[in-house]
Design a protein around this motif. Structure first.
Motif, PDB file in Angstrom:
ATOM      1  N   HIS A   1       0.818  -1.204   0.000  1.00  0.00           N
ATOM      2  CA  HIS A   1       0.000   0.000   0.000  1.00  0.00           C
ATOM      3  C   HIS A   1       0.864   1.272   0.000  1.00  0.00           C
ATOM      4  CE1 HIS A   1      -3.686   2.167   0.497  1.00  0.00           C
ATOM      5  NE2 HIS A   1      -3.170   2.867   1.482  1.00  0.00           N
ATOM      6  N   ALA A   2       0.392   2.271  -0.754  1.00  0.00           N
ATOM      7  CA  ALA A   2       1.094   3.558  -0.787  1.00  0.00           C
ATOM      8  C   ALA A   2       0.704   4.350   0.462  1.00  0.00           C
ATOM      9  CB  ALA A   2       0.705   4.321  -2.050  1.00  0.00           C
ATOM     10  N   GLY A   3       1.676   4.766   1.240  1.00  0.00           N
ATOM     11  CA  GLY A   3       1.358   5.498   2.465  1.00  0.00           C
ATOM     12  C   GLY A   3       1.028   4.528   3.589  1.00  0.00           C
ATOM     13  N   GLY A   4       0.536   5.020   4.660  1.00  0.00           N
ATOM     14  CA  GLY A   4       0.261   4.163   5.821  1.00  0.00           C
ATOM     15  C   GLY A   4      -1.064   3.444   5.681  1.00  0.00           C
ATOM     16  N   PHE A   5      -1.015   2.117   5.599  1.00  0.00           N
ATOM     17  CA  PHE A   5      -2.239   1.335   5.485  1.00  0.00           C
ATOM     18  C   PHE A   5      -2.904   1.256   6.851  1.00  0.00           C
ATOM     19  CE2 PHE A   5      -4.590  -2.716   5.531  1.00  0.00           C
ATOM     20  CZ  PHE A   5      -5.386  -2.531   4.424  1.00  0.00           C
ATOM     21  N   GLN A   6      -4.187   1.572   6.885  1.00  0.00           N
ATOM     22  CA  GLN A   6      -4.909   1.531   8.158  1.00  0.00           C
ATOM     23  C   GLN A   6      -6.015   0.483   8.082  1.00  0.00           C
ATOM     24  OE1 GLN A   6      -5.937   5.413   9.837  1.00  0.00           O
ATOM     25  NE2 GLN A   6      -5.024   6.296   8.006  1.00  0.00           N
ATOM     26  N   PRO A   7      -5.818  -0.670   8.731  1.00  0.00           N
ATOM     27  CA  PRO A   7      -6.873  -1.690   8.708  1.00  0.00           C
ATOM     28  C   PRO A   7      -8.151  -1.117   9.309  1.00  0.00           C
ATOM     29  CG  PRO A   7      -4.841  -2.550   9.680  1.00  0.00           C
ATOM     30  CD  PRO A   7      -4.661  -1.081   9.550  1.00  0.00           C
TER      31      PRO A   7
ATOM     32  N   PRO B   1     -11.033   1.584   5.189  1.00  0.00           N
ATOM     33  CA  PRO B   1     -10.893   1.413   3.735  1.00  0.00           C
ATOM     34  C   PRO B   1     -11.013   2.719   2.958  1.00  0.00           C
ATOM     35  CG  PRO B   1     -12.965   0.497   4.520  1.00  0.00           C
ATOM     36  CD  PRO B   1     -12.162   0.818   5.732  1.00  0.00           C
ATOM     37  N   TYR B   2     -11.832   3.634   3.451  1.00  0.00           N
ATOM     38  CA  TYR B   2     -12.018   4.883   2.705  1.00  0.00           C
ATOM     39  C   TYR B   2     -10.688   5.595   2.495  1.00  0.00           C
ATOM     40  CZ  TYR B   2     -14.191   9.296   1.280  1.00  0.00           C
ATOM     41  OH  TYR B   2     -14.574  10.402   0.587  1.00  0.00           O
ATOM     42  N   GLN B   3      -9.935   5.741   3.599  1.00  0.00           N
ATOM     43  CA  GLN B   3      -8.644   6.426   3.487  1.00  0.00           C
ATOM     44  C   GLN B   3      -7.668   5.618   2.642  1.00  0.00           C
ATOM     45  OE1 GLN B   3      -7.164   7.665   7.300  1.00  0.00           O
ATOM     46  NE2 GLN B   3      -9.212   8.364   7.894  1.00  0.00           N
ATOM     47  N   ASN B   4      -7.714   4.317   2.805  1.00  0.00           N
ATOM     48  CA  ASN B   4      -6.807   3.466   2.024  1.00  0.00           C
ATOM     49  C   ASN B   4      -7.054   3.607   0.528  1.00  0.00           C
ATOM     50  OD1 ASN B   4      -5.684   2.519   4.390  1.00  0.00           O
ATOM     51  ND2 ASN B   4      -7.101   0.780   4.517  1.00  0.00           N
ATOM     52  N   VAL B   5      -8.337   3.625   0.162  1.00  0.00           N
ATOM     53  CA  VAL B   5      -8.688   3.759  -1.260  1.00  0.00           C
ATOM     54  C   VAL B   5      -8.210   5.112  -1.782  1.00  0.00           C
ATOM     55  CG1 VAL B   5     -10.622   4.008  -2.851  1.00  0.00           C
ATOM     56  CG2 VAL B   5     -10.634   2.158  -1.177  1.00  0.00           C
ATOM     57  N   VAL B   6      -8.461   6.151  -1.014  1.00  0.00           N
ATOM     58  CA  VAL B   6      -8.047   7.488  -1.447  1.00  0.00           C
ATOM     59  C   VAL B   6      -6.525   7.539  -1.592  1.00  0.00           C
ATOM     60  CG1 VAL B   6      -7.969   9.932  -0.811  1.00  0.00           C
ATOM     61  CG2 VAL B   6     -10.079   8.616  -0.491  1.00  0.00           C
ATOM     62  N   ASP B   7      -5.803   6.913  -0.639  1.00  0.00           N
ATOM     63  CA  ASP B   7      -4.334   6.846  -0.724  1.00  0.00           C
ATOM     64  C   ASP B   7      -3.879   6.222  -2.036  1.00  0.00           C
ATOM     65  OD1 ASP B   7      -3.873   8.005   1.643  1.00  0.00           O
ATOM     66  OD2 ASP B   7      -3.465   6.149   2.757  1.00  0.00           O
ATOM     67  N   THR B   8      -4.463   5.066  -2.334  1.00  0.00           N
ATOM     68  CA  THR B   8      -4.051   4.334  -3.542  1.00  0.00           C
ATOM     69  C   THR B   8      -4.281   5.168  -4.797  1.00  0.00           C
ATOM     70  OG1 THR B   8      -4.393   2.144  -2.632  1.00  0.00           O
ATOM     71  CG2 THR B   8      -4.595   2.353  -5.016  1.00  0.00           C
ATOM     72  N   PHE B   9      -5.447   5.764  -4.883  1.00  0.00           N
ATOM     73  CA  PHE B   9      -5.777   6.487  -6.112  1.00  0.00           C
ATOM     74  C   PHE B   9      -5.216   7.912  -6.114  1.00  0.00           C
ATOM     75  CE2 PHE B   9      -9.361   3.288  -6.317  1.00  0.00           C
ATOM     76  CZ  PHE B   9      -8.672   2.491  -7.212  1.00  0.00           C
ATOM     77  N   SER B  10      -4.463   8.253  -5.070  1.00  0.00           N
ATOM     78  CA  SER B  10      -3.754   9.535  -5.102  1.00  0.00           C
ATOM     79  C   SER B  10      -2.382   9.368  -5.742  1.00  0.00           C
ATOM     80  CB  SER B  10      -3.585  10.082  -3.676  1.00  0.00           C
ATOM     81  OG  SER B  10      -4.868  10.285  -3.111  1.00  0.00           O
TER      82      SER B  10
ATOM     83  N   VAL C   1     -13.625  14.736  -6.014  1.00  0.00           N
ATOM     84  CA  VAL C   1     -14.978  14.529  -5.496  1.00  0.00           C
ATOM     85  C   VAL C   1     -14.910  13.646  -4.248  1.00  0.00           C
ATOM     86  CG1 VAL C   1     -17.273  13.613  -6.035  1.00  0.00           C
ATOM     87  CG2 VAL C   1     -15.949  14.769  -7.819  1.00  0.00           C
ATOM     88  N   VAL C   2     -13.991  12.658  -4.322  1.00  0.00           N
ATOM     89  CA  VAL C   2     -13.773  11.780  -3.183  1.00  0.00           C
ATOM     90  C   VAL C   2     -12.424  12.149  -2.561  1.00  0.00           C
ATOM     91  CG1 VAL C   2     -13.414   9.400  -2.457  1.00  0.00           C
ATOM     92  CG2 VAL C   2     -15.079   9.909  -4.256  1.00  0.00           C
ATOM     93  N   SER C   3     -12.452  12.699  -1.362  1.00  0.00           N
ATOM     94  CA  SER C   3     -11.197  13.002  -0.678  1.00  0.00           C
ATOM     95  C   SER C   3     -11.451  12.926   0.814  1.00  0.00           C
ATOM     96  CB  SER C   3     -10.674  14.382  -1.067  1.00  0.00           C
ATOM     97  OG  SER C   3     -11.471  15.372  -0.446  1.00  0.00           O
ATOM     98  N   TRP C   4     -10.388  12.738   1.608  1.00  0.00           N
ATOM     99  CA  TRP C   4     -10.638  12.559   3.039  1.00  0.00           C
ATOM    100  C   TRP C   4     -10.321  13.808   3.842  1.00  0.00           C
ATOM    101  CZ3 TRP C   4      -6.013  11.930   6.049  1.00  0.00           C
ATOM    102  CH2 TRP C   4      -4.860  11.703   5.281  1.00  0.00           C
ATOM    103  N   ARG C   5     -10.028  14.878   3.126  1.00  0.00           N
ATOM    104  CA  ARG C   5      -9.837  16.120   3.853  1.00  0.00           C
ATOM    105  C   ARG C   5     -11.140  16.884   3.947  1.00  0.00           C
ATOM    106  NH1 ARG C   5      -4.362  15.599   2.993  1.00  0.00           N
ATOM    107  NH2 ARG C   5      -4.656  15.384   0.771  1.00  0.00           N
TER     108      ARG C   5
END
Lengths: 210, 249
Positions: free
Chosen positions: A121-127, A130-139, A206-210
């Motif tokens: 995973h790119a960045g810190g994977f957080q089990p 999933p929302y943040q993980n998905v955003v990380d990957t597609f960033s 449109v999808v972001s965690w900030r």
């Protein structure tokens, strides 16, 4: 090939619809992901349903890959001497079934290592997030490229695969052929568009965690 | 017309083959493809060379003897048999590649002639009706509804040339086998052997070393008799039905 393919196709439709939850915010998406672990409670213990689905899917993938290997071996053996004059045969979707399938297989491995185990995973994977993980990957640019290319390959694979499965199972007929081809095209298009909507959502902000 | 032919030459089944180039002059656009080869062979014979061997018989498109993959297409660019393909389908000065049917189950005998007896063995496995032979039965004894007769005829049109195998990227014989299975399986005369026919013929087809079907549709496109791709679907249906029935017994 037909039965295992249809099992995976059914899963993909459910998976794609579930993915679209990402457009309704982190709360809803994470709740959905959590629900996947508790489906069937109290009859099914925590994660039982999830593991049942995983076992069925692994069986389908293995069966699909083994029959693809056997079929390809047989087909290659059946024409030991190639034609000197070669011409392009069949449609693009039909010609790319083998390589497309291998690409999809590799993609699934990456996808699981990325978003299920978090190994690559790119960045810190957080089990459990999933929302943040998905955003990380597609960033990341490569996350988007790998995913989008794989989903295009998926569309092509489903386009020929769904119709072929119908023929293998003897469902098609002259009168039903057009309807089956249309269903295959619509399925392929919806799956590709639905899956690609997620990285596009992240890329467009449109999808972001900030 | 003046043409350049590149033809597969192979002395016998064991020898290595290669493409050989010939110039053919004085070809009329009204000649069939086989007549054009006759012109070439006549000259080769006069020059004391070995003529190009190719299969042919009726030369009117109904026997299924002629073959040839022409510029990568089984039976050439038109949807007909090679004997009914005319030189007007080509242009003056064209280079034409002529190759035999290519499949492990169709070994080359010589030049463009291949051994298609694998198809005969598929027929022997079940492409018949076990009935008393002798005098022809009364035609009205077994009524056949018109739509059923039409279906049977559609499949019965198969002349067993093997173009489907030659065109298939997998060298599969599914379209041939399905045409033969369906032709008899839809008719009341074929009903008693409906299950054993499809099981035995498919088993023989598999045993002959033909490839597997990936539904590319190349067979139905190449078929000079227009056997539809759904013929394969119907055979799959028959096969699944027969397998189910066999397990019931």
């Amino acid at each position: 090939m037909a039965v295992s393919g249809l099992v995976m196709l059914l899963y993909l439709v459910v998976h794609m619809i579930g993915n679209l939850e990402i457009y309704f915010g982190a709360g809803e998406f994470n709740a959905y992901a959590h629900w996947l672990r508790t489906v069937g409670e109290p009859f099914m213990h925590d994660e039982w349903t999830l593991w049942l689905v995983r076992v069925v899917l692994v069986a389908a993938v293995v069966a699909h890959a083994v029959s693809a290997y056997q079929l390809s071996r047989r087909d290659i053996r059946a024409r030991p001497t190639p034609y000197v004059h070669r011409r392009r045969r069949a449609s693009y979707a039909t010609r790319t079934m083998r390589w497309g399938g291998i690409i999809l297989g590799l993609f699934v491995v990456w996808h699981l290592l990325d978003l299920t185990t978090g190994t690559v995973h790119a960045g810190g994977f957080q089990p459990g997030h999933p929302y943040q993980n998905v955003v990380d990957t597609f960033s990341t640019w490569y996350g988007d490229v790998v995913y989008i290319v794989a989903m295009l390959a998926l569309g092509l694979h489903v386009r020929h695969g769904f119709w072929s499965a119908a023929q293998t199972l003897g469902v098609g007929s002259g009168a039903r052929d057009r309807a089956l081809k249309t269903v295959a095209d619509v399925l392929a298009l919806l799956l590709t568009a639905g899956f690609i909507a997620v990285p596009v959502g992240v890329m467009t902000g449109v999808v972001s965690w900030r | 017309m003046k043409l350049t032919l590149r033809v597969w030459r192979q002395k016998n089944a064991r020898a290595d083959g290669a493409m050989a180039t010939y110039e053919v002059d004085g070809v009329s656009p009204d000649m069939s493809f086989l007549e054009m080869l006759d012109v070439l062979n006549e000259r080769l014979a006069l020059d004391g060379e070995d003529p190009v061997a190719f299969d042919h018989d009726c030369r009117e498109g109904i026997c299924g003897a002629c073959s040839l993959v022409i510029n990568g297409d089984a039976h050439g660019p038109e949807r007909t048999t090679t004997c009914q393909l005319h030189m007007r389908s080509f242009r003056d000065g064209d280079t034409i590649d002529v190759e035999p049917w290519r499949a492990a189950a169709f070994p080359v005998v010589k030049d463009l002639v291949v051994d298609r007896s694998a198809l005969d063995r598929i027929i022997q496995a079940g492409g018949y009706v076990t009935a008393p032979t002798g005098s022809a039965p009364e035609a009205h004894a077994t009524p056949v509804p018109k739509p059923v007769a039409d279906q049977a005829f559609e499949h019965a049109e198969c002349i067993g040339c093997g173009a489907c195998v030659a065109a298939c990227p997998n060298g599969a014989a599914m379209l041939f086998t399905s045409a033969k299975v369906n032709h008899l399986n839809v008719l009341p005369q074929g009903a008693p052997e409906r299950e054993t026919r499809v099981l035995d013929m498919v088993a023989q087809m598999d045993g002959e070393g033909f490839g597997g079907c990936t539904l590319t549709g190349e067979c139905a496109t190449a078929c000079p008799k227009g056997i539809p791709l759904t013929s394969i679907t119907r055979m799959n249906r028959e096969w699944l039905r027969a397998t189910r029935k066999a397990s019931d017994r």
